[in-house]
Design a protein around this motif. Structure first.
Motif, PDB file in Angstrom:
ATOM      1  N   MET A   1       0.854  -1.205   0.000  1.00  0.00           N
ATOM      2  CA  MET A   1       0.000   0.000   0.000  1.00  0.00           C
ATOM      3  C   MET A   1       0.881   1.244   0.000  1.00  0.00           C
ATOM      4  SD  MET A   1      -3.424   0.452   0.400  1.00  0.00           S
ATOM      5  CE  MET A   1      -3.914   1.964  -0.371  1.00  0.00           C
TER       6      MET A   1
ATOM      7  N   GLU B   1     -12.105  -3.729   4.199  1.00  0.00           N
ATOM      8  CA  GLU B   1     -11.586  -3.941   2.849  1.00  0.00           C
ATOM      9  C   GLU B   1     -10.364  -3.071   2.669  1.00  0.00           C
ATOM     10  OE1 GLU B   1     -13.725  -3.000  -0.844  1.00  0.00           O
ATOM     11  OE2 GLU B   1     -15.360  -4.174   0.007  1.00  0.00           O
TER      12      GLU B   1
ATOM     13  N   PRO C   1      -8.397  -0.522   0.522  1.00  0.00           N
ATOM     14  CA  PRO C   1      -8.752   0.268  -0.662  1.00  0.00           C
ATOM     15  C   PRO C   1      -7.859  -0.127  -1.830  1.00  0.00           C
ATOM     16  CG  PRO C   1      -7.546   1.621   0.918  1.00  0.00           C
ATOM     17  CD  PRO C   1      -7.740   0.277   1.557  1.00  0.00           C
ATOM     18  N   ASP C   2      -8.450  -0.199  -2.988  1.00  0.00           N
ATOM     19  CA  ASP C   2      -7.709  -0.582  -4.183  1.00  0.00           C
ATOM     20  C   ASP C   2      -6.592   0.446  -4.463  1.00  0.00           C
ATOM     21  OD1 ASP C   2      -7.900  -2.259  -6.811  1.00  0.00           O
ATOM     22  OD2 ASP C   2      -7.684  -0.164  -7.419  1.00  0.00           O
ATOM     23  N   GLU C   3      -5.412  -0.060  -4.797  1.00  0.00           N
ATOM     24  CA  GLU C   3      -4.256   0.828  -5.046  1.00  0.00           C
ATOM     25  C   GLU C   3      -4.555   1.846  -6.151  1.00  0.00           C
ATOM     26  OE1 GLU C   3      -1.211   1.164  -3.773  1.00  0.00           O
ATOM     27  OE2 GLU C   3      -0.875  -0.631  -2.569  1.00  0.00           O
ATOM     28  N   ASN C   4      -5.197   1.387  -7.218  1.00  0.00           N
ATOM     29  CA  ASN C   4      -5.476   2.307  -8.329  1.00  0.00           C
ATOM     30  C   ASN C   4      -6.522   3.351  -7.948  1.00  0.00           C
ATOM     31  OD1 ASN C   4      -3.693   0.870  -9.823  1.00  0.00           O
ATOM     32  ND2 ASN C   4      -5.242  -0.340 -10.903  1.00  0.00           N
ATOM     33  N   LEU C   5      -7.462   2.923  -7.108  1.00  0.00           N
ATOM     34  CA  LEU C   5      -8.481   3.859  -6.613  1.00  0.00           C
ATOM     35  C   LEU C   5      -7.795   4.986  -5.834  1.00  0.00           C
ATOM     36  CD1 LEU C   5     -11.638   4.286  -6.069  1.00  0.00           C
ATOM     37  CD2 LEU C   5     -11.223   3.065  -3.923  1.00  0.00           C
ATOM     38  N   CYS C   6      -6.878   4.628  -4.965  1.00  0.00           N
ATOM     39  CA  CYS C   6      -6.153   5.636  -4.179  1.00  0.00           C
ATOM     40  C   CYS C   6      -5.293   6.507  -5.090  1.00  0.00           C
ATOM     41  CB  CYS C   6      -5.268   4.965  -3.135  1.00  0.00           C
ATOM     42  SG  CYS C   6      -6.202   4.069  -1.889  1.00  0.00           S
TER      43      CYS C   6
ATOM     44  N   LEU D   1     -16.514   5.164  -5.214  1.00  0.00           N
ATOM     45  CA  LEU D   1     -17.065   3.949  -4.599  1.00  0.00           C
ATOM     46  C   LEU D   1     -18.596   3.952  -4.613  1.00  0.00           C
ATOM     47  CD1 LEU D   1     -14.900   2.992  -1.503  1.00  0.00           C
ATOM     48  CD2 LEU D   1     -15.136   1.798  -3.659  1.00  0.00           C
TER      49      LEU D   1
ATOM     50  N   SER E   1     -19.960   3.202  -7.978  1.00  0.00           N
ATOM     51  CA  SER E   1     -19.863   1.786  -8.351  1.00  0.00           C
ATOM     52  C   SER E   1     -20.806   0.905  -7.547  1.00  0.00           C
ATOM     53  CB  SER E   1     -18.448   1.264  -8.098  1.00  0.00           C
ATOM     54  OG  SER E   1     -17.510   2.042  -8.751  1.00  0.00           O
ATOM     55  N   ARG E   2     -20.993   1.225  -6.272  1.00  0.00           N
ATOM     56  CA  ARG E   2     -21.645   0.257  -5.385  1.00  0.00           C
ATOM     57  C   ARG E   2     -23.072   0.610  -4.996  1.00  0.00           C
ATOM     58  NH1 ARG E   2     -16.911  -1.838  -1.308  1.00  0.00           N
ATOM     59  NH2 ARG E   2     -15.286  -1.985  -2.889  1.00  0.00           N
TER      60      ARG E   2
END
Ligand code: SF4
Length: 599
Positions: A1, A22, A24-29, A42, A45-46
């Motif tokens: 991370m 969860e 956080p997704d690396e690309n999201l960050c 997020l 998407s959700r």
């Protein structure tokens, strides 16, 4: 991370009591940074579109940024986000204080809450563990009492963000409060929290925020501090945002008399709004978590008519404008009292002051009688009436219940032509800088268009378009916008801080691209809710249609059409539908949304 992130997001369902973690997704960050960037991506998407903002499916997010809780100057902020019950579109609110850093020290980058609890609860997060706890004893308490009670139970090092009775009673202008007077004010998100019967989120911890290159961050901090120091800092430290409230009431900057007046004519005496008058009541100066600017103040105990307690928060500019020039009130003690009531009950001061001004104008025109107003004589400048009605609104009591959800709904409830005096965009009351005035902070940002076109319309600090991209990243990273206003070259430090803290190479181009991505995702959320901001009605008073005949803004009309068209072109959003082009969405890596919008 990457550095700057704790590497954990918490998802809480209050209907079932289930909590999940969860990473956080690396690309999201990398691409959305944090705060409202990650929240908007997020939730897009959700969460499906069309959910009831006050229902179990709406998600309330409390998100930090990678610079929150680090040595980066002003790295203390967090964002509250969700679908706004006030506007029906994207809602976010930014907050200082001390909650954000401690959420990270407690082990999480952010918390997302869905569902509705059967009974009042609060969420307690400590060093990587979370617990849902009973809040029956807190329900009905003010934000101050809630803070005190939770600190007495859990220790003084606990940090609390809570709603007051206004949020519990689902006022659509309710907010979240932290630190005895720092508000996540806009978008009505206090009502979302109240709808979940979530009274507070409490955090405590001693975990460390990982930093890729601590020496580099400290070098940047020293250089940044050397540039901030000087007369600008001294003035801002002493007076905060209140430094120009009296001048703004006369220059044309502050809207006056519910956006329909002229300061020099309608409120000739602005002595009560003067910075030194306010400063004389300040007992101590203070700041958000470890902020060397420390632009805030706490007041001495109220005297005379208004007995607010010692240590309540000094009004900020927007609050003083809302309960000052907007209501033709020059009484600083009444403004302090109104601030205290709003902070105590958990109400957005911008909206609340604007609602009172709206009610005063309805009263002037005979649309509301004294009987309608529960015996309160709502005449312009009547500060006792202003306070009495603010208290009623806060308690949702009598006529206060008619007003408690903002001017748009209040006008619909009142009827009789009250809509003519309801100044809002998309349901939200506007920040209190008149876009016809060239306020330096907004120079170069299309000021009328920003009120209409921001995904959270009426936002007081937002610009609109490419001029705003850097600010979006500042906000999302966890810095305060003032970190930029006090240096000669805005934008100088954000790329350096982001690179040193995360360990990723953030060039300024990359920062701006992230800002553009955040602009798009916030807008796309609102668009998917069926709201095209281009179609929102803008009250003529905001843009000078018809123009004023007198005063500093005489003859000025904002060319909002040109501002919007030019900015939409620059964004590569359609001039009519405001849909971002397929090419733009692909360029920003929003391929899934490109597929949805341009099948
Ligand atoms: S400049 Fe003021 S508002 Fe911004 S972080 Fe510092 S104390 Fe808080």
């Amino acid at each position: 991370m990457a550095g700057g992130y704790m590497g954990k997001l918490l998802f809480v369902n209050l209907s079932t009591g289930v909590m999940k973690e969860e990473p956080p997704d690396e690309n999201l960050c990398r691409d959305f940074i944090g705060g409202y960037g990650i929240s908007a991506r997020l939730l897009y998407s959700r969460q499906k579109s069309g959910v009831d903002p006050l229902g179990r499916e709406n998600t309330l997010g409390l998100l930090t940024g990678p610079l929150t809780g680090t040595p980066a100057i002003t790295g203390c902020r967090f964002t509250v986000a969700g679908k706004s019950p006030l506007t029906g579109g994207w809602g976010d609110a930014n907050c200082g204080g001390d909650f954000g850093p401690d959420l990270k020290f407690a082990g999480y980058d952010g918390v997302f809450v869905t569902g509705v609890s059967e009974k009042p609860v609060f969420l307690f997060i400590e060093n990587g563990k979370a617990e849902i706890k009973d809040a029956a004893h807190l329900w009905g308490k003010s934000t101050f009492e809630t803070d005190d009670t939770l600190k007495a139970e859990l220790g003084k090092t606990a940090r609390v963000v809570s709603i007051g009775p206004a949020g519990e009673k689902l006022s659509l202008v309710a907010c979240l409060m932290n630190y005895g007077g720092d508000a996540a004010g806009r978008s009505g998100l206090g009502a979302v929290m109240g709808s979940k019967r979530l009274k507070a989120v409490v955090v405590r911890g001693n975990m460390k925020v990982p930093i890729a290159d601590a020496d580099a961050v400290n070098r940047l901090r020293q250089a940044h501090m050397a540039e901030i120091k000087g007369p600008g800092l001294e003035g801002f430290h002493r007076y905060g945002t209140n430094v120009h409230t009296d001048e703004s009431a006369h220059s044309g900057d502050t809207p006056v008399k519910n956006w329909g007046g002229i300061g020099v004519i309608d409120l000739p005496d602005v002595s009560g709004l003067n910075k030194d008058v306010v400063d004389a009541r300040v007992a101590r100066r203070m700041g958000c978590w470890r902020c060397p600017v420390a632009c805030k103040g706490r007041l001495k105990e109220g005297t005379g008519d208004y007995k607010y307690p010692a240590d309540t928060h000094r009004p900020e500019y927007e609050t003083a404008a809302a309960f000052g020039a907007m209501c033709l009130n020059n009484n600083p003690e009444a403004i302090a009292m109104a601030t205290h009531i709003c902070n105590s009950y958990g109400l957005d001061t911008i909206s609340t002051g604007t609602i009172i001004a709206f009610a005063m104008e309805c009263y002037e025109h005979g649309i509301i009688s004294r009987k309608d107003a529960d015996g309160i004589e709502l005449t312009w400048g009547n500060h006792r009436a202003m306070i009495a009605m603010t208290e009623k609104l806060a308690r949702r009591e009598g006529f206060g219940g008619v007003l408690a959800d903002g001017v748009k709904l209040a006008a619909e409830r009142i009827g009789k032509g009250a809509g003519e005096f309801a100044v809002h965009i998309g349901g939200q009351e506007l920040g209190l800088h008149d876009p016809k005035f060239d306020f330096p902070f907004f120079r170069g940002k299309p000021t009328a268009a920003r009120y209409q076109m921001d995904a959270t319309p009426g936002r007081h600090t937002s610009g609109f378009g490419p001029s705003q991209f850097e600010d979006y990243v500042l906000n999302a990273s966890g810095l305060c916008l003032h970190s930029d206003t006090l240096v000669p070259e805005p934008g100088k430090y954000i790329a350096g801080y982001m690179s040193a803290v995360t360990g990723r190479d953030y060039s300024m181009d990359r920062i701006l691209k992230c800002g553009e991505r955040i602009a798009n995702i916030r807008h796309l959320f609102t668009l998917r809710e069926g709201i095209n901001p281009r179609e929102l009605k803008v009250h003529g008073r905001i843009i000078g249609r018809p123009p004023r005949k007198e005063g500093p803004l005489a003859g000025v009309t904002s060319d909002i059409e040109t501002q919007i068209n030019e900015t939409l072109d620059a964004l590569d959003w359609d001039r009519v539908t405001t849909k971002p082009s397929r090419k733009k969405l692909l360029e920003l890596g929003l391929d899934d949304i490109a597929g949805e919008l341009w099948p």
